[in-house]
Write a protein that holds these residues in place. Structure first.
Motif, PDB file in Angstrom:
ATOM      1  N   LEU A 124     -34.177  -0.244  31.675  1.00  0.00           N
ATOM      2  CA  LEU A 124     -33.617   0.884  31.402  1.00  0.00           C
ATOM      3  C   LEU A 124     -32.858   0.896  29.894  1.00  0.00           C
ATOM      4  N   LEU A 125     -31.960   0.129  29.900  1.00  0.00           N
ATOM      5  CA  LEU A 125     -31.001  -0.249  28.896  1.00  0.00           C
ATOM      6  C   LEU A 125     -31.755  -0.641  27.635  1.00  0.00           C
ATOM      7  N   ILE A 126     -32.613  -1.660  27.791  1.00  0.00           N
ATOM      8  CA  ILE A 126     -33.560  -2.113  26.618  1.00  0.00           C
ATOM      9  C   ILE A 126     -34.510  -1.255  26.222  1.00  0.00           C
ATOM     10  N   GLY A 127     -35.120  -0.550  27.272  1.00  0.00           N
ATOM     11  CA  GLY A 127     -35.960   0.434  26.896  1.00  0.00           C
ATOM     12  C   GLY A 127     -35.640   1.435  25.971  1.00  0.00           C
ATOM     13  N   VAL A 128     -34.493   2.076  26.267  1.00  0.00           N
ATOM     14  CA  VAL A 128     -33.905   3.078  25.421  1.00  0.00           C
ATOM     15  C   VAL A 128     -33.441   2.483  24.011  1.00  0.00           C
ATOM     16  N   SER A 129     -33.020   1.498  23.969  1.00  0.00           N
ATOM     17  CA  SER A 129     -32.417   0.787  22.623  1.00  0.00           C
ATOM     18  C   SER A 129     -33.670   0.409  22.063  1.00  0.00           C
ATOM     19  N   ASN A 130     -34.775  -0.049  22.606  1.00  0.00           N
ATOM     20  CA  ASN A 130     -36.181  -0.195  21.592  1.00  0.00           C
ATOM     21  C   ASN A 130     -36.479   0.967  21.305  1.00  0.00           C
ATOM     22  N   GLY A 131     -36.685   2.010  22.036  1.00  0.00           N
ATOM     23  CA  GLY A 131     -37.092   3.425  21.759  1.00  0.00           C
ATOM     24  C   GLY A 131     -36.338   3.830  20.420  1.00  0.00           C
ATOM     25  N   MET A 132     -35.264   3.686  20.359  1.00  0.00           N
ATOM     26  CA  MET A 132     -34.336   4.110  19.088  1.00  0.00           C
ATOM     27  C   MET A 132     -34.833   3.206  17.830  1.00  0.00           C
ATOM     28  N   PHE A 133     -34.836   1.774  18.271  1.00  0.00           N
ATOM     29  CA  PHE A 133     -35.582   0.890  17.118  1.00  0.00           C
ATOM     30  C   PHE A 133     -36.714   1.306  16.530  1.00  0.00           C
ATOM     31  N   PHE A 134     -37.652   1.758  17.481  1.00  0.00           N
ATOM     32  CA  PHE A 134     -38.987   2.007  16.896  1.00  0.00           C
ATOM     33  C   PHE A 134     -39.022   3.129  16.033  1.00  0.00           C
ATOM     34  N   LEU A 135     -38.167   4.053  16.469  1.00  0.00           N
ATOM     35  CA  LEU A 135     -38.064   5.322  15.612  1.00  0.00           C
ATOM     36  C   LEU A 135     -37.651   4.977  14.252  1.00  0.00           C
ATOM     37  N   LEU A 136     -36.506   4.185  14.444  1.00  0.00           N
ATOM     38  CA  LEU A 136     -35.854   4.070  12.940  1.00  0.00           C
ATOM     39  C   LEU A 136     -36.689   3.247  11.933  1.00  0.00           C
ATOM     40  N   TRP A 137     -37.339   2.139  12.523  1.00  0.00           N
ATOM     41  CA  TRP A 137     -38.462   1.571  11.559  1.00  0.00           C
ATOM     42  C   TRP A 137     -39.603   2.600  11.616  1.00  0.00           C
ATOM     43  N   GLY A 138     -39.984   3.482  11.944  1.00  0.00           N
ATOM     44  CA  GLY A 138     -40.949   4.682  11.516  1.00  0.00           C
ATOM     45  C   GLY A 138     -40.307   5.380  10.567  1.00  0.00           C
ATOM     46  N   GLU A 139     -39.023   5.699  10.533  1.00  0.00           N
ATOM     47  CA  GLU A 139     -38.595   6.296   9.096  1.00  0.00           C
ATOM     48  C   GLU A 139     -38.708   5.550   8.012  1.00  0.00           C
ATOM     49  N   VAL A 140     -38.403   4.176   8.134  1.00  0.00           N
ATOM     50  CA  VAL A 140     -38.551   2.962   7.242  1.00  0.00           C
ATOM     51  C   VAL A 140     -40.043   3.152   6.619  1.00  0.00           C
ATOM     52  N   PHE A 141     -40.972   3.019   7.635  1.00  0.00           N
ATOM     53  CA  PHE A 141     -42.316   2.978   6.840  1.00  0.00           C
ATOM     54  C   PHE A 141     -42.681   4.312   6.417  1.00  0.00           C
ATOM     55  N   SER A 142     -41.995   5.369   6.609  1.00  0.00           N
ATOM     56  CA  SER A 142     -42.496   6.689   6.177  1.00  0.00           C
ATOM     57  C   SER A 142     -42.055   6.836   4.616  1.00  0.00           C
ATOM     58  N   SER A 143     -41.344   5.898   4.218  1.00  0.00           N
ATOM     59  CA  SER A 143     -40.777   5.880   2.782  1.00  0.00           C
ATOM     60  C   SER A 143     -41.645   4.842   1.861  1.00  0.00           C
ATOM     61  N   PHE A 144     -42.843   4.648   2.391  1.00  0.00           N
ATOM     62  CA  PHE A 144     -43.633   3.538   1.643  1.00  0.00           C
ATOM     63  C   PHE A 144     -45.007   4.053   1.564  1.00  0.00           C
ATOM     64  N   ASP A 145     -45.466   3.767   0.464  1.00  0.00           N
ATOM     65  CA  ASP A 145     -47.060   4.214   0.333  1.00  0.00           C
ATOM     66  C   ASP A 145     -47.809   3.419   1.403  1.00  0.00           C
ATOM     67  N   ALA A 146     -49.157   3.788   1.676  1.00  0.00           N
ATOM     68  CA  ALA A 146     -50.141   3.502   2.784  1.00  0.00           C
ATOM     69  C   ALA A 146     -50.494   1.878   2.683  1.00  0.00           C
ATOM     70  N   ALA A 147     -50.691   1.492   1.473  1.00  0.00           N
ATOM     71  CA  ALA A 147     -51.195   0.105   1.217  1.00  0.00           C
ATOM     72  C   ALA A 147     -49.901  -0.952   1.730  1.00  0.00           C
ATOM     73  N   SER A 148     -48.652  -0.504   1.145  1.00  0.00           N
ATOM     74  CA  SER A 148     -47.658  -1.320   1.640  1.00  0.00           C
ATOM     75  C   SER A 148     -47.405  -1.254   3.154  1.00  0.00           C
ATOM     76  N   VAL A 149     -47.442  -0.118   3.656  1.00  0.00           N
ATOM     77  CA  VAL A 149     -47.310  -0.050   5.364  1.00  0.00           C
ATOM     78  C   VAL A 149     -48.458  -0.875   6.063  1.00  0.00           C
ATOM     79  N   MET A 150     -49.687  -0.898   5.475  1.00  0.00           N
ATOM     80  CA  MET A 150     -50.646  -1.710   6.256  1.00  0.00           C
ATOM     81  C   MET A 150     -50.300  -3.129   6.048  1.00  0.00           C
ATOM     82  N   TYR A 151     -49.814  -3.609   4.860  1.00  0.00           N
ATOM     83  CA  TYR A 151     -49.687  -4.940   4.760  1.00  0.00           C
ATOM     84  C   TYR A 151     -48.553  -5.515   5.398  1.00  0.00           C
ATOM     85  N   VAL A 152     -47.412  -4.697   5.556  1.00  0.00           N
ATOM     86  CA  VAL A 152     -46.313  -5.126   6.414  1.00  0.00           C
ATOM     87  C   VAL A 152     -46.549  -5.167   7.889  1.00  0.00           C
TER      88      VAL A 152
END
Length: 487
Positions: free
Chosen positions: A128-156
């Motif tokens: 439960l604890l690791i799942g909640v924390s990973n859910g937060m991390f996934f969403l924060l990384w999603g915000e990071v990816f949303s600031s880059f162009d499609a090509a960069s996101v694909m490469y990363v």
């Protein structure tokens, strides 16, 4: 002319900076995935040698079940919260700190339960604890990816697949105690990279957090999400079914990781040769589904050697599609007014919800045993083929795009000019708006105006916000309505 030349210089500088950021982000995302995959894919317990499948089911499955469900629930909660605008830019790093503390708590409970007190409820709590924390991390990384162009996101994303697959493969071949020490050392690297990446994301975006409404959800990539969830269910169900053939997940995980590395290498190589393009899951899903469905049919009747080949095949397919889906989510957030937490939150709810459901369904045959096991496997195969076919049916029901009828360039410019005056749209934004209203892509608009694609996306977000639209289609509809109003 001088201004255009300067823009060209700026574009080159921006691309150079993006290439450096790609390596940095790929390292951070790859390390995070290594930690996530090593836990959630069911690695044997540390300090408990010779674990059998019955002990695995009793101890590890509650952990994996709790982790998958809590990631899905966390993602859904944050997606809903973004709709009611509970977030500000300053809160992202607070979420990261809370997530890190929750992960550390779950990590130490997991180690304690493994070494001292192997009780199912402790593994459930750790999950439960690791799942909640990973859910937060996934969403924060999603915000990071949303600031880059499609090509960069694909490469990363795909380069990170090589990194994470390689790290996890190494961890599988060393003692589990040492592996968990290494994971503890990698955690600060993952958190530190994400912290820095969030800061960079805010600097790149004029408005890091954009508005989201229920109406705006029409721009969400629902069909790609259905493709991923259906394939994810089948992937996880068949992995669980195959565990009994190899007395646990170790061999299955090894071949799955090899598949991840190979697929990532191939995709990165293809992008280098042909150039990175926007992800198109719907176009790729049909041949993938037909191959997977065809290979599913003999599963109940052939031995373990065939099943391991099938697991490698479906691992490659699923990991490829789910990676494309993350790029699709980032691209959707860029081109619409959907909050990244909402886009990725809905996506991860579906992805990890299918993981949890597939895990539960796949456990049924090995719990039944004997002839009943074969009957259950046949049932799972039939259900899987049916589910895989659902996205194909939905793809045929594409919404017809509306077009601007009997409107030449002068009329379109006049309508856009009226909208610009009414909604305080700047002259540079108006130029972008006119081209978007012609159904041109962001890349085509950037080439036409000799601007960078990121600059066009920034103007696009501002246009959507001022006009209260959430997709290019809604912009086209608004311009069409403006034409009708002027007649």
């Amino acid at each position: 002319m001088a201004e255009i030349k300067q823009l060209g210089v700026d574009v080159k500088d921006e691309l150079a900076a993006t290439n450096k950021e790609r390596l940095f982000l790929a390292l951070g995302w790859g390390v995070f995935l290594s930690i996530n995959v090593y836990f959630l894919w069911g690695v044997p317990l540390p300090l408990l040698p010779n674990i059998d499948i019955a002990t695995y089911d009793r101890l590890i499955d509650p952990f994996r079940w709790a982790a998958s469900v809590s990631i899905a629930v966390t993602a859904l909660v944050f997606a809903v919260a973004s709709l009611v605008k509970l977030f500000e830019a300053s809160q992202a790093k607070l979420i990261l700190v809370v997530g890190a503390l929750l992960f550390l708590g779950g990590f130490f409970i997991y180690i304690w339960a493994s070494a001292v007190s192997p009780m199912a409820y402790l593994f459930l709590m750790a999950g439960l604890l690791i799942g909640v924390s990973n859910g937060m991390f996934f969403l924060l990384w999603g915000e990071v990816f949303s600031s880059f162009d499609a090509a960069s996101v694909m490469y990363v994303l795909f380069f990170a697949g090589i990194i994470s697959g390689s790290i996890c493969l190494i961890l599988l071949f060393i003692k589990s105690v040492v592996a968990y020490i290494v994971l503890g050392m990698l955690l600060p690297v993952a958190i530190g990279t994400l912290w820095s990446a969030l800061k960079t994301a805010y600097e790149r975006q004029a408005k890091p957090f954009v508005a989201t409404t229920i109406k705006g959800l029409r721009a969400y990539p629902w069909r790609p999400l259905i493709c991923v969830t259906m394939l994810g269910f089948v992937f996880n169900a068949m992995r669980e079914v195959s565990f009994v053939d190899f007395n646990g997940p170790a061999i299955i995980n090894m071949f799955s990781l090899l598949g991840l590395i190979v697929v990532s290498f191939v995709v990165v190589g293809v992008m280098k040769v042909t150039g990175a393009k926007k992800p198109d899951i719907e176009r790729l899903y049909s041949p993938i589904m037909l191959i997977i469905a065809g290979c599913l049919i003999p599963v109940p009747f052939l031995d373990a050697q065939y099943r391991i080949v099938f697991i490698v095949l479906i691992s490659c397919a699923y990991l490829f599609v789910v990676t494309l889906f993350k790029a699709t989510c980032a691209n959707t957030s860029q081109e619409s007014a959907l909050h990244p937490f909402c886009v990725f939150g809905i996506g991860y709810t579906g992805v990890f919800g299918s993981v949890a459901l597939g895990t539960w369904v796949g456990m049924v045959p090995r719990e039944a045993g004997g002839e009943n096991s074969t009957i259950y496997i046949i049932g799972i195969v039939l259900v899987a083929i049916y589910l895989l076919a659902i996205p194909l049916v939905l793809m045929k029901r594409r919404r017809k795009s509306s077009v601007i009828v009997a409107m030449d360039e002068d009329q379109l410019s006049f309508c856009c000019e009226r909208l610009a005056r009414r909604h305080a749209i700047t002259q540079s934004e108006q130029a972008v708006m006119e081209l978007l209203a012609r159904n041109m892509s962001y890349a085509s608009v950037a080439k036409e105006l000799q601007l960078s694609e990121n600059t066009v996306r920034t103007h696009g977000k501002a246009i959507y916000r001022k006009l209260d639209v959430h997709s290019k289609q809604e912009l086209v509809d608004l311009v069409t309505a403006e034409q009708t109003r002027g007649l």
